[in-house]
Scaffold this motif. Structure first.
Motif, PDB file in Angstrom:
ATOM      1  N   GLN A  36       0.917  -1.229  -0.037  1.00  0.00           N
ATOM      2  CA  GLN A  36      -0.022  -0.046   0.122  1.00  0.00           C
ATOM      3  C   GLN A  36       0.966   1.429   0.146  1.00  0.00           C
ATOM      4  O   GLN A  36       1.385   1.574   1.013  1.00  0.00           O
ATOM      5  N   GLY A  37       1.010   2.061  -1.141  1.00  0.00           N
ATOM      6  CA  GLY A  37       1.833   3.113  -1.139  1.00  0.00           C
ATOM      7  C   GLY A  37       3.487   2.709  -1.054  1.00  0.00           C
ATOM      8  O   GLY A  37       3.638   1.874  -1.727  1.00  0.00           O
ATOM      9  N   ASN A  38       3.929   3.316  -0.095  1.00  0.00           N
ATOM     10  CA  ASN A  38       5.125   2.992   0.032  1.00  0.00           C
ATOM     11  C   ASN A  38       5.496   1.665   1.006  1.00  0.00           C
ATOM     12  O   ASN A  38       6.885   1.523   1.202  1.00  0.00           O
ATOM     13  N   ASP A  39       4.538   1.337   1.486  1.00  0.00           N
ATOM     14  CA  ASP A  39       4.571   0.132   2.511  1.00  0.00           C
ATOM     15  C   ASP A  39       4.512  -1.269   1.570  1.00  0.00           C
ATOM     16  O   ASP A  39       3.686  -1.509   1.002  1.00  0.00           O
ATOM     17  N   VAL A  40       5.842  -1.652   1.441  1.00  0.00           N
ATOM     18  CA  VAL A  40       6.006  -2.872   0.653  1.00  0.00           C
ATOM     19  C   VAL A  40       6.119  -4.326   1.351  1.00  0.00           C
ATOM     20  O   VAL A  40       6.916  -4.462   2.222  1.00  0.00           O
ATOM     21  N   GLY A  41       5.544  -5.376   0.820  1.00  0.00           N
ATOM     22  CA  GLY A  41       5.667  -6.533   1.334  1.00  0.00           C
ATOM     23  C   GLY A  41       4.316  -7.512   1.579  1.00  0.00           C
ATOM     24  O   GLY A  41       3.505  -6.822   1.515  1.00  0.00           O
ATOM     25  N   THR A  42       4.653  -8.710   1.575  1.00  0.00           N
ATOM     26  CA  THR A  42       3.358  -9.378   1.814  1.00  0.00           C
ATOM     27  C   THR A  42       2.590  -9.307   3.044  1.00  0.00           C
ATOM     28  O   THR A  42       1.333  -9.405   3.101  1.00  0.00           O
ATOM     29  N   GLN A  43       3.146  -8.620   3.918  1.00  0.00           N
ATOM     30  CA  GLN A  43       2.544  -8.155   5.262  1.00  0.00           C
ATOM     31  C   GLN A  43       1.547  -6.933   5.029  1.00  0.00           C
ATOM     32  O   GLN A  43       0.499  -6.865   5.953  1.00  0.00           O
ATOM     33  N   TYR A  44       1.692  -6.358   4.010  1.00  0.00           N
ATOM     34  CA  TYR A  44       0.648  -5.435   3.542  1.00  0.00           C
ATOM     35  C   TYR A  44      -0.233  -5.606   2.710  1.00  0.00           C
ATOM     36  O   TYR A  44      -0.995  -4.738   2.078  1.00  0.00           O
ATOM     37  N   ARG A  45      -0.512  -6.875   2.395  1.00  0.00           N
ATOM     38  CA  ARG A  45      -1.385  -7.175   1.456  1.00  0.00           C
ATOM     39  C   ARG A  45      -2.870  -6.852   1.862  1.00  0.00           C
ATOM     40  O   ARG A  45      -3.168  -7.027   2.937  1.00  0.00           O
ATOM     41  N   SER A  46      -3.742  -7.019   0.877  1.00  0.00           N
ATOM     42  CA  SER A  46      -4.928  -6.739   0.915  1.00  0.00           C
ATOM     43  C   SER A  46      -5.928  -7.956   0.917  1.00  0.00           C
ATOM     44  O   SER A  46      -5.703  -9.006   0.264  1.00  0.00           O
ATOM     45  N   VAL A  47      -6.574  -8.339   2.203  1.00  0.00           N
ATOM     46  CA  VAL A  47      -7.119  -9.434   2.683  1.00  0.00           C
ATOM     47  C   VAL A  47      -8.318  -9.492   3.598  1.00  0.00           C
ATOM     48  O   VAL A  47      -8.306  -8.768   4.489  1.00  0.00           O
ATOM     49  N   ILE A  48      -9.074 -10.252   3.362  1.00  0.00           N
ATOM     50  CA  ILE A  48     -10.441 -10.446   4.303  1.00  0.00           C
ATOM     51  C   ILE A  48     -10.148 -11.680   4.860  1.00  0.00           C
ATOM     52  O   ILE A  48     -10.244 -12.815   4.106  1.00  0.00           O
ATOM     53  N   PHE A  49     -10.166 -11.703   6.086  1.00  0.00           N
ATOM     54  CA  PHE A  49     -10.130 -12.959   6.830  1.00  0.00           C
ATOM     55  C   PHE A  49     -11.418 -13.289   7.446  1.00  0.00           C
ATOM     56  O   PHE A  49     -11.976 -12.551   8.242  1.00  0.00           O
ATOM     57  N   TYR A  50     -12.331 -13.970   6.936  1.00  0.00           N
ATOM     58  CA  TYR A  50     -13.500 -14.546   7.407  1.00  0.00           C
ATOM     59  C   TYR A  50     -13.749 -15.460   8.777  1.00  0.00           C
ATOM     60  O   TYR A  50     -12.811 -16.443   8.701  1.00  0.00           O
ATOM     61  N   HIS A  51     -14.612 -15.106   9.502  1.00  0.00           N
ATOM     62  CA  HIS A  51     -15.068 -15.910  10.750  1.00  0.00           C
ATOM     63  C   HIS A  51     -15.993 -17.010  10.506  1.00  0.00           C
ATOM     64  O   HIS A  51     -16.111 -17.765  11.414  1.00  0.00           O
ATOM     65  N   ASN A  52     -16.602 -16.905   9.633  1.00  0.00           N
ATOM     66  CA  ASN A  52     -17.641 -17.792   9.348  1.00  0.00           C
ATOM     67  C   ASN A  52     -18.164 -17.870   7.544  1.00  0.00           C
ATOM     68  O   ASN A  52     -17.736 -17.018   7.005  1.00  0.00           O
ATOM     69  N   GLU A  53     -19.246 -18.822   7.372  1.00  0.00           N
ATOM     70  CA  GLU A  53     -19.405 -18.928   5.804  1.00  0.00           C
ATOM     71  C   GLU A  53     -20.185 -17.747   5.515  1.00  0.00           C
ATOM     72  O   GLU A  53     -20.228 -17.280   4.215  1.00  0.00           O
ATOM     73  N   GLU A  54     -21.032 -17.166   6.225  1.00  0.00           N
ATOM     74  CA  GLU A  54     -21.643 -15.957   5.863  1.00  0.00           C
ATOM     75  C   GLU A  54     -20.783 -14.801   5.572  1.00  0.00           C
ATOM     76  O   GLU A  54     -21.085 -14.066   4.287  1.00  0.00           O
ATOM     77  N   GLN A  55     -19.712 -14.505   6.168  1.00  0.00           N
ATOM     78  CA  GLN A  55     -18.926 -13.611   6.022  1.00  0.00           C
ATOM     79  C   GLN A  55     -18.118 -13.888   4.587  1.00  0.00           C
ATOM     80  O   GLN A  55     -17.843 -13.080   3.636  1.00  0.00           O
ATOM     81  N   HIS A  56     -17.586 -15.185   4.606  1.00  0.00           N
ATOM     82  CA  HIS A  56     -17.080 -15.657   3.230  1.00  0.00           C
ATOM     83  C   HIS A  56     -17.831 -15.271   2.054  1.00  0.00           C
ATOM     84  O   HIS A  56     -17.410 -14.604   1.025  1.00  0.00           O
ATOM     85  N   LYS A  57     -19.342 -15.838   2.137  1.00  0.00           N
ATOM     86  CA  LYS A  57     -20.058 -15.407   0.813  1.00  0.00           C
ATOM     87  C   LYS A  57     -20.133 -13.880   0.431  1.00  0.00           C
ATOM     88  O   LYS A  57     -20.157 -13.586  -0.738  1.00  0.00           O
ATOM     89  N   LYS A  58     -20.487 -13.167   1.630  1.00  0.00           N
ATOM     90  CA  LYS A  58     -20.517 -11.834   1.366  1.00  0.00           C
ATOM     91  C   LYS A  58     -19.090 -11.052   0.879  1.00  0.00           C
ATOM     92  O   LYS A  58     -19.233 -10.269   0.000  1.00  0.00           O
TER      93      LYS A  58
END
Length: 218
Positions: free
Chosen positions: A125-147
């Motif tokens: 994100q911008g000047n912050d570079v590395g896999t630790q700065y990736r865009s990610v959604i960690f879902y807690h349940n299947e409903e969150q996954h689907k949405k």
């Protein structure tokens, strides 16, 4: 604003069919831990670059009770910030949001997530570079996954971005809270250059877009 309008439209459709020396901060985000029944609170976990930035933005949303910075998605138990920064642990910097679903929905949190960063940037994100700065959604349940999957697909098809959305969608296996000095970072360190020159502009933009969904500040 176009992206926000598209996201708002998608949210409406889904609901109807089934969301050095710079002065320190003087504005205080109110504490919402006085929720009548904490048993109804839910959690959501997002990674959108540096967790200092995403934490600062989500703290202002009405219905968000707590935002905790941490690490998720890696292979090392109880990682330190220094370990995560090497990019070898597999973790992403994330925020874990505790929220009251009677005030703000998961759909609306997703809306805020997409707006809070650029989901077309791979492992940065911008000047912050590395896999630790990736865009990610960690879902807690299947409903969150689907949405999460639904909004990612619809947002990509909407043409809001001229490049592919690279946001990862994965189950949350473990969340490790970051060190104490990372928590509430922007409010505690507003005089730091990174806060003033990187976080503040993002926060001001976010607050303008979500002005109708913000907490009343003290």
């Amino acid at each position: 604003m176009l992206r926000y309008a598209l996201l708002s439209g998608l949210l409406a459709v889904t609901i109807s069919a089934c969301a050095q020396n710079v002065p320190a901060n003087t504005e205080k985000v109110p504490d919402d831990m006085d929720t009548p029944d904490n048993t109804h609170l839910e959690k959501a976990t997002f990674g959108g670059g540096c967790f200092w930035c995403t934490e600062a933005q989500f703290q202002y949303l009405d219905g968000v009770i707590k935002v905790e910075s941490g690490y998720a998605g890696g292979t090392v138990a109880n990682p330190t910030y220094e370990q995560v920064c090497t990019g070898t642990t597999g973790h992403a910097e994330v925020i874990q949001v505790t929220y009251d679903p009677s005030k703000i929905s998961y759909d609306e949190l997703l809306q805020a997530f997409w707006q809070s960063h650029d989901p077309t940037q791979l492992n940065r994100q911008g000047n912050d570079v590395g896999t630790q700065y990736r865009s990610v959604i960690f879902y807690h349940n299947e409903e969150q996954h689907k949405k999460a999957a639904y909004y990612k697909e619809k947002l990509q098809a909407s043409g809001a971005y001229d490049k592919p959305i690279v946001t990862e969608i994965a189950p949350l296996n473990n969340f490790y809270a970051a060190e104490n000095y990372h928590q509430d970072y922007y409010n505690q360190n507003g005089s730091q250059p990174y806060c003033h020159f990187v976080i503040k502009p993002k926060l001001e933009k976010f607050k303008k877009v979500f002005k109708d969904k913000l907490k009343h500040t003290k």
